[in-house]
Write a protein that holds these residues in place. Structure first.
Motif, PDB file in Angstrom:
ATOM      1  N   LEU A 168       0.824  -1.211   0.000  1.00 20.86           N
ATOM      2  CA  LEU A 168       0.000   0.000   0.000  1.00 20.86           C
ATOM      3  C   LEU A 168       0.856   1.257   0.000  1.00 20.86           C
ATOM      4  CD1 LEU A 168      -2.784  -1.099   2.513  1.00 20.86           C
ATOM      5  CD2 LEU A 168      -2.879  -1.055   0.018  1.00 20.86           C
ATOM      6  N   ILE A 169       1.994   1.217   0.671  1.00 13.46           N
ATOM      7  CA  ILE A 169       2.896   2.375   0.652  1.00 13.46           C
ATOM      8  C   ILE A 169       3.416   2.613  -0.763  1.00 13.46           C
ATOM      9  CG2 ILE A 169       5.155   3.201   1.420  1.00 13.46           C
ATOM     10  CD1 ILE A 169       2.949   3.562   3.463  1.00 13.46           C
ATOM     11  N   GLY A 170       3.765   1.527  -1.470  1.00 11.48           N
ATOM     12  CA  GLY A 170       4.192   1.669  -2.857  1.00 11.48           C
ATOM     13  C   GLY A 170       3.103   2.257  -3.731  1.00 11.48           C
ATOM     14  N   VAL A 171       1.865   1.831  -3.497  1.00 16.30           N
ATOM     15  CA  VAL A 171       0.733   2.377  -4.252  1.00 16.30           C
ATOM     16  C   VAL A 171       0.583   3.880  -3.994  1.00 16.30           C
ATOM     17  CG1 VAL A 171      -1.783   2.336  -4.464  1.00 16.30           C
ATOM     18  CG2 VAL A 171      -0.495   0.186  -4.404  1.00 16.30           C
ATOM     19  N   VAL A 172       0.663   4.259  -2.736  1.00 20.21           N
ATOM     20  CA  VAL A 172       0.500   5.671  -2.379  1.00 20.21           C
ATOM     21  C   VAL A 172       1.626   6.516  -2.980  1.00 20.21           C
ATOM     22  CG1 VAL A 172       0.510   7.302  -0.453  1.00 20.21           C
ATOM     23  CG2 VAL A 172      -0.802   5.178  -0.297  1.00 20.21           C
ATOM     24  N   LEU A 173       2.862   6.034  -2.892  1.00 18.53           N
ATOM     25  CA  LEU A 173       3.984   6.786  -3.456  1.00 18.53           C
ATOM     26  C   LEU A 173       3.828   6.980  -4.961  1.00 18.53           C
ATOM     27  CD1 LEU A 173       7.120   5.348  -1.592  1.00 18.53           C
ATOM     28  CD2 LEU A 173       6.223   7.684  -1.482  1.00 18.53           C
ATOM     29  N   ALA A 174       3.430   5.914  -5.640  1.00 16.30           N
ATOM     30  CA  ALA A 174       3.270   6.012  -7.094  1.00 16.30           C
ATOM     31  C   ALA A 174       2.155   6.986  -7.452  1.00 16.30           C
ATOM     32  CB  ALA A 174       2.986   4.632  -7.677  1.00 16.30           C
ATOM     33  N   PHE A 175       1.047   6.922  -6.724  1.00 16.87           N
ATOM     34  CA  PHE A 175      -0.081   7.793  -7.047  1.00 16.87           C
ATOM     35  C   PHE A 175       0.270   9.261  -6.791  1.00 16.87           C
ATOM     36  CE2 PHE A 175      -4.012   9.996  -5.897  1.00 16.87           C
ATOM     37  CZ  PHE A 175      -4.757   9.751  -7.033  1.00 16.87           C
ATOM     38  N   GLN A 176       0.843   9.545  -5.613  1.00 23.34           N
ATOM     39  CA  GLN A 176       1.195  10.927  -5.292  1.00 23.34           C
ATOM     40  C   GLN A 176       2.318  11.439  -6.191  1.00 23.34           C
ATOM     41  OE1 GLN A 176      -0.440  12.887  -3.270  1.00 23.34           O
ATOM     42  NE2 GLN A 176      -1.854  11.246  -2.696  1.00 23.34           N
ATOM     43  N   GLY A 177       3.283  10.589  -6.501  1.00 24.14           N
ATOM     44  CA  GLY A 177       4.347  11.005  -7.411  1.00 24.14           C
ATOM     45  C   GLY A 177       3.834  11.276  -8.800  1.00 24.14           C
ATOM     46  N   ALA A 178       2.888  10.468  -9.262  1.00 25.10           N
ATOM     47  CA  ALA A 178       2.324  10.683 -10.595  1.00 25.10           C
ATOM     48  C   ALA A 178       1.601  12.016 -10.679  1.00 25.10           C
ATOM     49  CB  ALA A 178       1.370   9.542 -10.936  1.00 25.10           C
ATOM     50  N   VAL A 179       0.859  12.369  -9.619  1.00 26.01           N
ATOM     51  CA  VAL A 179       0.117  13.630  -9.624  1.00 26.01           C
ATOM     52  C   VAL A 179       1.076  14.813  -9.762  1.00 26.01           C
ATOM     53  CG1 VAL A 179      -1.321  15.152  -8.219  1.00 26.01           C
ATOM     54  CG2 VAL A 179      -1.810  12.695  -8.320  1.00 26.01           C
ATOM     55  N   GLN A 180       2.208  14.771  -9.056  1.00 29.71           N
ATOM     56  CA  GLN A 180       3.136  15.892  -9.074  1.00 29.71           C
ATOM     57  C   GLN A 180       4.007  15.900 -10.340  1.00 29.71           C
ATOM     58  OE1 GLN A 180       2.868  18.250  -6.805  1.00 29.71           O
ATOM     59  NE2 GLN A 180       1.241  17.038  -5.814  1.00 29.71           N
ATOM     60  N   LEU A 181       4.539  14.731 -10.717  1.00 31.10           N
ATOM     61  CA  LEU A 181       5.466  14.685 -11.851  1.00 31.10           C
ATOM     62  C   LEU A 181       4.756  14.859 -13.191  1.00 31.10           C
ATOM     63  CD1 LEU A 181       7.818  11.803 -10.632  1.00 31.10           C
ATOM     64  CD2 LEU A 181       8.281  14.266 -10.660  1.00 31.10           C
ATOM     65  N   ARG A 182       3.463  14.536 -13.241  1.00 33.71           N
ATOM     66  CA  ARG A 182       2.739  14.726 -14.501  1.00 33.71           C
ATOM     67  C   ARG A 182       2.701  16.197 -14.878  1.00 33.71           C
ATOM     68  NH1 ARG A 182      -1.855  12.490 -13.265  1.00 33.71           N
ATOM     69  NH2 ARG A 182      -1.505  10.464 -14.221  1.00 33.71           N
ATOM     70  N   GLN A 183       2.679  17.077 -13.912  1.00 38.33           N
ATOM     71  CA  GLN A 183       2.660  18.507 -14.201  1.00 38.33           C
ATOM     72  C   GLN A 183       3.957  18.971 -14.872  1.00 38.33           C
ATOM     73  OE1 GLN A 183       1.818  20.572 -10.551  1.00 38.33           O
ATOM     74  NE2 GLN A 183       0.067  19.253 -10.035  1.00 38.33           N
ATOM     75  N   LEU A 184       5.048  18.242 -14.653  1.00 36.97           N
ATOM     76  CA  LEU A 184       6.343  18.607 -15.243  1.00 36.97           C
ATOM     77  C   LEU A 184       6.676  17.761 -16.462  1.00 36.97           C
ATOM     78  CD1 LEU A 184       8.356  18.861 -11.885  1.00 36.97           C
ATOM     79  CD2 LEU A 184       7.239  20.714 -13.147  1.00 36.97           C
ATOM     80  N   GLY A 185       5.809  16.841 -16.798  1.00 36.12           N
ATOM     81  CA  GLY A 185       6.091  15.962 -17.917  1.00 36.12           C
ATOM     82  C   GLY A 185       7.219  14.992 -17.635  1.00 36.12           C
ATOM     83  N   ALA A 186       7.414  14.653 -16.378  1.00 33.86           N
ATOM     84  CA  ALA A 186       8.522  13.767 -15.983  1.00 33.86           C
ATOM     85  C   ALA A 186       7.971  12.533 -15.282  1.00 33.86           C
ATOM     86  CB  ALA A 186       9.493  14.509 -15.068  1.00 33.86           C
ATOM     87  N   GLU A 187       6.926  11.928 -15.868  1.00 33.36           N
ATOM     88  CA  GLU A 187       6.290  10.788 -15.233  1.00 33.36           C
ATOM     89  C   GLU A 187       7.240   9.610 -15.029  1.00 33.36           C
ATOM     90  OE1 GLU A 187       5.231  12.372 -17.844  1.00 33.36           O
ATOM     91  OE2 GLU A 187       3.086  12.827 -17.769  1.00 33.36           O
ATOM     92  N   ILE A 188       8.231   9.471 -15.922  1.00 35.73           N
ATOM     93  CA  ILE A 188       9.128   8.319 -15.844  1.00 35.73           C
ATOM     94  C   ILE A 188       9.937   8.316 -14.557  1.00 35.73           C
ATOM     95  CG2 ILE A 188      11.061   9.438 -16.995  1.00 35.73           C
ATOM     96  CD1 ILE A 188       9.851   5.786 -17.446  1.00 35.73           C
ATOM     97  N   PHE A 189      10.142   9.497 -13.978  1.00 32.38           N
ATOM     98  CA  PHE A 189      10.956   9.583 -12.760  1.00 32.38           C
ATOM     99  C   PHE A 189      10.218   9.097 -11.514  1.00 32.38           C
ATOM    100  CE2 PHE A 189      13.108  12.686 -15.488  1.00 32.38           C
ATOM    101  CZ  PHE A 189      14.415  12.237 -15.358  1.00 32.38           C
ATOM    102  N   VAL A 190       8.931   8.765 -11.677  1.00 38.05           N
ATOM    103  CA  VAL A 190       8.221   8.189 -10.538  1.00 38.05           C
ATOM    104  C   VAL A 190       8.834   6.850 -10.147  1.00 38.05           C
ATOM    105  CG1 VAL A 190       6.480   6.894 -11.816  1.00 38.05           C
ATOM    106  CG2 VAL A 190       5.915   7.853  -9.584  1.00 38.05           C
ATOM    107  N   ILE A 191       9.462   6.179 -11.117  1.00 38.73           N
ATOM    108  CA  ILE A 191      10.127   4.902 -10.810  1.00 38.73           C
ATOM    109  C   ILE A 191      11.299   5.139  -9.863  1.00 38.73           C
ATOM    110  CG2 ILE A 191      11.317   2.917 -11.817  1.00 38.73           C
ATOM    111  CD1 ILE A 191       9.773   3.451 -14.399  1.00 38.73           C
ATOM    112  N   ASP A 192      12.093   6.165 -10.144  1.00 36.83           N
ATOM    113  CA  ASP A 192      13.218   6.481  -9.257  1.00 36.83           C
ATOM    114  C   ASP A 192      12.724   6.887  -7.868  1.00 36.83           C
ATOM    115  OD1 ASP A 192      13.720   7.318 -12.203  1.00 36.83           O
ATOM    116  OD2 ASP A 192      15.752   6.992 -11.405  1.00 36.83           O
ATOM    117  N   LEU A 193      11.630   7.663  -7.839  1.00 35.63           N
ATOM    118  CA  LEU A 193      11.070   8.068  -6.546  1.00 35.63           C
ATOM    119  C   LEU A 193      10.658   6.858  -5.722  1.00 35.63           C
ATOM    120  CD1 LEU A 193       9.827  10.174  -4.589  1.00 35.63           C
ATOM    121  CD2 LEU A 193       7.742  10.060  -5.977  1.00 35.63           C
TER     122      LEU A 193
END
Length: 364
Positions: A168-193
């Motif tokens: 569940l922590i992984g799910v939350v991190l991916a979801f919150q990271g996607a929301v923020q990184l999508r605004q910068l067009g850097a969705e791929i970096f959610v994997i590093d996060l």
């Protein structure tokens, strides 16, 4: 049983502005004192042939009120002096200190209590290490069956909750990271996060917190109940060392199983992050795996897992120490159990912060 003396005699007369008492002034004749005795400012006691402790107590009280006592014999004066020395002193309230003094006093007491607590924790850590050294030197004294059982209780039975929490922590991190990184067009970096957060910090930290809440309370309750039932004293009577029987298997089981739980937590967190990245960002599992292996250093895994044995030592020693502090009542068992969980979680978080500073300084 004391009996009433035959015909006690006490005569009170007023002479020369003084109340003269004649006869015997004892516990049996105190009730015969006339009302005028309460208003008299001088008592002539030269006519008394006998006084007892009750009378001496009464006369001492009158003297403290300012009444003058005349005519006492030497023996009677010594009796009054003895009673005076035994007279209870009124309790005086200590002077209230100012707010700053109270704050400094409370702070000092808490610091002193903390230092005593740390000394006790260091003592139990030393007892564990001494028991471990003895078990290595004398394998016959080592209780392998107890170690295996505690590994099952603290490790195997904790796998479902650890795996679910990390997923569940992984799910939350991916979801919150996607929301923020999508605004910068850097969705791929959610994997590093996800990879760095879980492998380096969150995986082992949250696992240690879960184990602290689950196992520290269990250690305190099990050892504390034995302490309440005097089973530990019985062990010593039978020649058994409680450190070898109770502390060593429990703490060593934590040291063995917590790194394994940390690995399971990392895998579950990465699976949860990959699943949410696929659903939210359209990053396929193969892309997630390729980016993870190509951009994530193995140093992050080493940093995370290297904390596990230290966290295990902290949780085990605090739990065993709290169990040994349990008294004879159930209230102390509950209080020590709660205190062990809070202290273990707090100590784990502090240790993780120190580890973060250390690894940042050494460049890992």
């Amino acid at each position: 049983m004391a009996s009433h003396p035959p015909d006690p005699r006490l005569v009170a007369t007023v002479a020369d502005d003084a109340l003269r008492l004649e006869g015997e002034l004892t516990v049996w004749t105190l009730g015969q004192l006339p009302p005028e005795v309460e208003k008299a400012q001088r008592l002539d006691l030269s006519g008394l042939s006998r006084i007892d402790t009750a009378a001496a107590w009464y006369l001492t009280g009158r003297k403290r009120e300012g009444v003058q006592l005349d005519g006492l014999t030497e023996a009677q004066a010594r009796l009054l002096e003895t009673v005076r020395q035994a007279w209870p002193l009124p309790e005086t309230e200590p002077a209230r200190s100012s707010g700053w003094h109270q704050l400094l006093e409370r702070t000092g007491r808490r610091v002193a209590a903390f230092m005593v607590y740390m000394r006790e924790i260091a003592e139990y850590l030393g007892r564990f290490l001494a028991a471990l050294a003895r078990g290595i030197r004398h394998p016959g004294d080592f209780r392998l069956t107890s170690l295996v059982w505690h590994c099952q209780e603290t490790g195997l039975r904790a796998v479902p909750i650890v795996a679910l929490m990390s997923f569940l922590i992984g799910v939350v991190l991916a979801f919150q990271g996607a929301v923020q990184l999508r605004q910068l067009g850097a969705e791929i970096f959610v994997i590093d996060l996800i990879a760095i957060s879980i492998l380096r910090e969150l995986g082992i930290l949250l696992t240690a917190i879960i184990v602290a809440g689950r196992t520290a309370s269990a250690l305190t309750a099990s050892i504390g109940s034995m302490k309440m039932n005097e089973e530990i004293d019985a062990m010593r009577t039978l020649g058994l060392n409680p450190d070898m029987v109770l502390i060593l298997p429990r703490v060593l089981a934590l040291v063995i199983t917590l790194p394994i739980l940390g690995l399971i937590s990392n895998i579950s967190g990465l699976i949860g992050g990959a699943l949410m990245s696929w659903i939210e960002l359209g990053i396929s599992p193969s892309t997630f795996r390729y980016r993870l292996l190509a951009e994530t250093s193995v140093d992050h895994v080493i940093v995370g897992i290297s904390k596990a044995p230290i966290f295990a030592l902290i949780i085990g020693v605090i739990g065993c120490h709290a169990g040994m502090r349990v008294g004879k009542d159930a209230e102390s068992l509950g209080a020590e159990t709660s205190r062990a969980v809070v202290n273990a979680i707090f100590a784990v978080i502090v240790a993780d912060a120190l580890f973060s500073i250390f690894f940042a300084e050494v460049g890992l």
